[in-house]
Every structure is written in structure tokens, then in C-alpha cells.
Design a protein around this motif. Structure first.
Motif, PDB file in Angstrom:
ATOM      1  N   LEU A  65      26.429  -2.588  13.399  1.00  0.00           N
ATOM      2  CA  LEU A  65      27.263  -3.369  14.309  1.00  0.00           C
ATOM      3  C   LEU A  65      27.816  -4.583  13.570  1.00  0.00           C
ATOM      4  CD1 LEU A  65      27.973  -2.885  17.276  1.00  0.00           C
ATOM      5  CD2 LEU A  65      26.152  -4.480  17.898  1.00  0.00           C
ATOM      6  N   GLY A  66      29.147  -4.633  13.435  1.00  0.00           N
ATOM      7  CA  GLY A  66      29.773  -5.645  12.600  1.00  0.00           C
ATOM      8  C   GLY A  66      29.697  -5.211  11.148  1.00  0.00           C
ATOM      9  N   CYS A  67      30.193  -4.006  10.868  1.00  0.00           N
ATOM     10  CA  CYS A  67      29.965  -3.359   9.567  1.00  0.00           C
ATOM     11  C   CYS A  67      30.837  -3.914   8.456  1.00  0.00           C
ATOM     12  CB  CYS A  67      30.196  -1.847   9.689  1.00  0.00           C
ATOM     13  SG  CYS A  67      31.912  -1.389  10.070  1.00  0.00           S
ATOM     14  N   GLY A  68      31.862  -4.729   8.776  1.00  0.00           N
ATOM     15  CA  GLY A  68      32.696  -5.297   7.720  1.00  0.00           C
ATOM     16  C   GLY A  68      33.402  -4.228   6.911  1.00  0.00           C
ATOM     17  N   THR A  69      33.261  -4.309   5.593  1.00  0.00           N
ATOM     18  CA  THR A  69      33.921  -3.349   4.708  1.00  0.00           C
ATOM     19  C   THR A  69      33.271  -1.973   4.740  1.00  0.00           C
ATOM     20  OG1 THR A  69      32.544  -3.999   2.815  1.00  0.00           O
ATOM     21  CG2 THR A  69      34.619  -5.205   3.146  1.00  0.00           C
ATOM     22  N   GLY A  70      32.088  -1.863   5.352  1.00  0.00           N
ATOM     23  CA  GLY A  70      31.412  -0.572   5.442  1.00  0.00           C
ATOM     24  C   GLY A  70      30.558  -0.228   4.244  1.00  0.00           C
ATOM     25  N   LEU A  71      30.365  -1.182   3.324  1.00  0.00           N
ATOM     26  CA  LEU A  71      29.601  -0.888   2.107  1.00  0.00           C
ATOM     27  C   LEU A  71      28.183  -0.442   2.426  1.00  0.00           C
ATOM     28  CD1 LEU A  71      29.268  -0.881  -0.978  1.00  0.00           C
ATOM     29  CD2 LEU A  71      28.665  -3.314  -0.832  1.00  0.00           C
ATOM     30  N   TRP A  72      27.528  -1.141   3.372  1.00  0.00           N
ATOM     31  CA  TRP A  72      26.141  -0.771   3.670  1.00  0.00           C
ATOM     32  C   TRP A  72      26.065   0.655   4.201  1.00  0.00           C
ATOM     33  CZ3 TRP A  72      23.266   0.988   7.732  1.00  0.00           C
ATOM     34  CH2 TRP A  72      21.875   0.974   7.557  1.00  0.00           C
ATOM     35  N   CYS A  73      26.956   1.035   5.114  1.00  0.00           N
ATOM     36  CA  CYS A  73      26.938   2.399   5.652  1.00  0.00           C
ATOM     37  C   CYS A  73      27.101   3.428   4.536  1.00  0.00           C
ATOM     38  CB  CYS A  73      28.061   2.579   6.676  1.00  0.00           C
ATOM     39  SG  CYS A  73      27.733   1.851   8.296  1.00  0.00           S
ATOM     40  N   ILE A  74      27.992   3.164   3.614  1.00  0.00           N
ATOM     41  CA  ILE A  74      28.248   4.108   2.526  1.00  0.00           C
ATOM     42  C   ILE A  74      27.020   4.240   1.632  1.00  0.00           C
ATOM     43  CG2 ILE A  74      29.646   4.479   0.459  1.00  0.00           C
ATOM     44  CD1 ILE A  74      31.960   3.109   1.984  1.00  0.00           C
ATOM     45  N   GLU A  75      26.421   3.108   1.271  1.00  0.00           N
ATOM     46  CA  GLU A  75      25.234   3.156   0.411  1.00  0.00           C
ATOM     47  C   GLU A  75      24.053   3.805   1.134  1.00  0.00           C
ATOM     48  OE1 GLU A  75      25.071   2.291  -2.848  1.00  0.00           O
ATOM     49  OE2 GLU A  75      27.241   2.147  -2.604  1.00  0.00           O
ATOM     50  N   ALA A  76      23.905   3.518   2.437  1.00  0.00           N
ATOM     51  CA  ALA A  76      22.811   4.134   3.194  1.00  0.00           C
ATOM     52  C   ALA A  76      23.020   5.632   3.329  1.00  0.00           C
ATOM     53  CB  ALA A  76      22.712   3.486   4.577  1.00  0.00           C
ATOM     54  N   ALA A  77      24.268   6.065   3.532  1.00  0.00           N
ATOM     55  CA  ALA A  77      24.547   7.501   3.645  1.00  0.00           C
ATOM     56  C   ALA A  77      24.214   8.239   2.355  1.00  0.00           C
ATOM     57  CB  ALA A  77      26.011   7.711   4.018  1.00  0.00           C
TER      58      ALA A  77
END
Length: 468
Positions: A65-77
């Protein structure tokens, strides 16, 4: 391997909530995006994993929630190949994964552009894990309960919320001592170079020569970000205050928070979390100390002794008022440059709020007599008297140059890469500012005004499991 399904948004799924418009006082810049990405890398280095909580097995459905550039989602995936992700942000600044050739990531990550102050566009019990990080400037105090109740709704029974926030600190340190204080203490402007016998007037030369170097009026430069210097704001006369007296800018920051009904999240989150979630585990607070100003030789002073090189402290006490007394503090094994760059991130966040801070400065001080009484040379500006905006820029530039001197990115880069000084006689404006300040006393870490540049805490909160 289980079937990989994406969590599609369902805009009718959320409970009925009063619609809220975005009140974000911050203009999200490319510099802040870079600092958010850097902050993610520092966090991974500190904890050795993507999250503060050490998951025994990877969560299957994740909401950032509030992912910004999405870097965390990409690294977690990448690390959790059996998980699906939904990244929610109002800004469309995430990469189009379908065009990058990462078909696996594109099939498991969904970007959702929505205002999270309204109902979340997901069904109930959809996620095993919800991650929130640094959204405090976007959430008015009266919206935290609605937001957290929505997070509780979309979590599965037994699901975890990990929320990390800072206390929206304005780094400036205590104001230096001055024998002349107050808004009415203006410099004398007699035309003679010396006092006339029997006269009550004091010449400017005599007055200034009796002051500590730190209290000289220091023209500075406006900046648009941490690297770019802009047009000068150098009025000939201003209030007799130190170039390191940042109280007006600090008060304008605080008034901006009050005006937008934004409370320091670390202070209020325990109340809301404990009233909504079955179990809450506050993690030790992380205090980042304000680095000292550089020495006159141009190199930064060390942040502490050889046993505390980083300026970081882990604070186990729940009483925030004891943090400056170092209760149960432990240093993190991170290089000194990280503490300075953490300050740079906080400064960049405040710079991104400059226009909103100016609005509050004008409301607080726009009718002050110090504005109309202060004149500048027509050679410097084609007007008779300076405006509140000129005064704001003068105080703003002093604060920025003070912070840039404490950060001293130039020294960090030269040290990290063993680079020689750049050729030529170029000197950054903040170095000129520092030289004109002369000797600067060290900040007392026990000072009641504090010397923190950031104060961060993570809260782990679990939704109750369904009864067996």
C-alpha cells in the motif's frame, strides 16, 4: 506449484466510506523516487531480508500500500516465486512489466492506481500480508482508523500488517545561542562607520564586529533540489539571527502538518492498531542522529566514537521522551555515510513540500514588521523593499545549506571512490556558507531540542485467526 492468479481490483468490494480527496502536501519528485529505492536497499542490508518480520514461508497474496515505484514488489516477486502482488499508489510511476520481457513478474504483479484514503478496491480476506511504508504525510489523523480498518478487512484471518513510519522530524538541531533575540532585533543601519560621540546609535561595523562569526548575515543561494543551486537571495539586511537559526522554517513545517491535520504517525499508530488488530508487536525504534557540521578544513566531523560510527540507535524503551538519553541503545553496523544520506532523504522530503511550507510561512509571518522594515539595494533588486517571499527564501537557503554541509555528499563520493578534489577553484555554495559561519559548536546530544534527523518505528499487527 499452485496456480498463479493475480489479485484483480474489485472497486465495489470495499465497505462504504466517506470519499476523501488527496491532501498530500508533497510534490513527489524524481529525487524522492531515487531516495525511496535507496531506502529499500538500506533496509534489506540492515535486516538481511525484504521485511522486518522473518516469514517462515513466503506469503501467497501480498498488498503493498503506497508502493511508489514498485521496486519492493518486483524484488519480492523475484524472491517469492509462488506469490502474487498488488501494488497500490495514486501515482502512475511503476514500470510496465509486460514491455520489459519479464512475463513471469507481469503475470504476478498488478499495479492499481487508487486513493487509499477511500475504500480499498479488493474483496475481504484477500491478502496474507499487507505492507505499508512511509505514507504518513498522505494520511490525516482522522483517516488512520478508516485506512487500518480497510487493511484489517482485506487481510485473511491470521494475516499480517507490517507498517513502518517515521515521526516527520524537521532536522535542524537546537537554535544557537544569541545575545540578541526576538523578531524586533534588527541590525542598525547608520550611515557612519563609527559611532558619534555621545550618540545612542551604534555603527553597523561596531555591532557586527562584536558578534560571534556564526551570527553574521550570510547571503546564500536558493536550490531546487539537493544538487542544483539556483538564483541568489541575498538581502543586505535581515533580522539579527544566526544563519543556523531555523526556527521560522521549522515552525512553518509544523504548522503545515497541523493545517493538513497530519500527526506524527509513530506517536498515534499504537492507539489505532491496538483498537483494531488482535495482536500488535512494536519493534524497537530507530533513531538517526543529526550529523555535525563539517570542519573548516571542509571534511565532515565524525558522528561519534569508534564504538558508534553510524549515528543509528536502536531504542527499546516505549517512552519516546527517553530516546535522547539513549536507553538500551545499540549501534547498527552501517557506514557513516548511510546516516548522512538518511538525513539527505529527510531533507529531500521536506524540499518536496516547499511550496506548501511557504504557504504556511506566509500565513504565520507574512505581515511581520521585519518584512516591511527591511530594504535591499536597488542594484540587487529593482524594488524598494523585500517581500515575505524574499525573507522566506533567505531563511530557507540558510537551512538547506546547513543540511547540505552536514550531509556533504561531495565528501562521501570522494571518500567512497578515492577521488581527488575536482580541478579548478569551484566551491559549492554550502561550502561557502560553512566557511562564513566560522567556528560552530557541537550539538549537545542531551539538549532538550534534540538532535535527531529521523525517528523510525515498525509495527507488526496480526488479524485474529478464525476459530477452529
Amino acid at each position: 506449484m499452485p496456480e498463479r492468479t493475480i489479485l484483480e481490483p474489485t472497486f465495489a468490494a470495499g465497505r462504504k466510506m466517506r470519499s476523501s480527496k488527496v491532501v498530500y502536501p508533497l510534490e513527489y519528485s524524481r529525487q524522492l523516487q531515487d531516495f525511496d529505492n535507496w531506502d529499500h536497499m538500506v533496509s534489506v542490508r540492515m535486516f538481511g531480508r525484504l521485511t522486518v518480520y522473518d516469514f517462515p514461508t513466503s506469503p501467497k497474496a501480498v498488498l503493498d500500500l503506497g508502493c511508489g515505484t514498485g521496486l519492493w514488489c518486483i524484488e519480492a516477486a523475484k524472491q517469492w516465486p509462488c506469490s502474487t502482488f498488488a501494488g497500490v499508489d495514486i501515482k502512475k510511476i511503476q514500470p510496465d512489466l509486460s514491455r520489459t520481457g519479464h512475463t513471469d513478474l507481469a503475470s504476478r504483479i498488478k499495479w492499481v492506481h487508487a486513493n487509499f484514503l477511500n475504500a480499498l478496491p479488493f474483496g475481504s480476506k484477500a491478502f496474507d500480508f499487507v505492507r505499508i511504508r512511509y505514507i504518513g504525510l498522505a494520511v490525516p489523523e482522522d483517516k488512520w482508523q478508516d485506512l487500518l480498518e480497510e487493511v484489517h478487512r482485506v487481510l485473511k484471518p491470521g494475516g499480517l500488517l507490517e507498517i513502518t513510519e517515521d515521526d516527520l522530524t524537521f532536522p535542524c538541531g537546537p537554535a544557537p545561542y544569541s545575545g540578541l533575540t526576538g523578531d524586533s532585533a534588527l541590525l542598525s543601519t547608520t550611515s557612519s562607520s563609527d559611532s558619534m560621540p555621545g550618540s545612542s546609535q551604534t555603527s553597523l561595523t561596531t555591532l557586527v564586529s562584536a558578534l560571534p562569526r556564526d551570527h553574521l548575515l550570510i547571503p546564500s543561494s536558493g536550490i531546487s533540489d539537493l544538487e542544483t543551486l539556483g538564483s541568489p537571495h541575498s538581502p543586505a539586511q535581515y533580522e539579527h539571527k544566526s544563519a543556523r537559526d531555523h526556527r521560522r522554517i521549522c515552525e512553518s513545517w509544523k504548522d503545515m502538518l497541523n493545517h493538513h491535520f497530519i500527526a506524527p504517525p509513530v506517536s498515534i499508530l499504537p492507539f489505532y492498531l491496538n483498537s483494531i488488530f488482535a495482536s500488535v508487536a512494536p519493534q524497537p525504534a530507530l533513531q538517526l542522529n543529526l550529523p555535525p557540521n563539517s570542519s573548516l578544513s571542509g571534511n565532515p566531523q565524525p558522528l561519534g566514537s569508534s564504538d558508534s560510527l553510524t549515528g543509528f540507535q536502536i531504542l527499546n524503551s516505549d517512552d519516546k521522551s527517553t530516546k535522547s538519553r539513549g536507553s538500551h541503545s545499540i549501534s547498527y553496523p552501517l557506514p557513516e555515510s548511510v546516516a548522512r544520506l538518511q538525513l539527505a532523504r529527510q531533507v529531500q522530503t521536506i524540499i518536496a513540500c516547499k511550496n506548501t511550507i511557504w504557504e504556511r510561512y506566509e500565513a504565520l509571518y507574512g505581515k511581520s514588521s521585519t518584512v516591511s522594515d527591511v530594504t535591499i539595494s536597488k542594484k540587487e533588486r529593482n524594488i524598494k523593499s523585500n517581500t515575505a517571499r524574499d525573507e522566506f527564501e533567505f531563511h530557507w537557503d540558510n537551512w538547506v545549506n546547513d543540511m547540505l554541509d552536514r550531509i556533504d555528499t561531495r565528501h562521501i563520493v570522494m571518500t567512497a571512490f578515492s577521488l581527488p578534489p575536482p580541478p579548478g577553484n569551484y566551491t559549492p555554495d554550502y561550502k561557502v556558507w560553512r566557511k562564513r559561519c566560522g567556528e560552530i559548536e557541537n550539538i549537545d546530544p542531551e539538549h532538550p531540542d534534540g538532535n535527531a534527523s529521523r525517528y523510525i518505528r515498525t509495527f507488526l499487527s496480526w488479524k485474529a485467526s478464525d476459530p477452529v
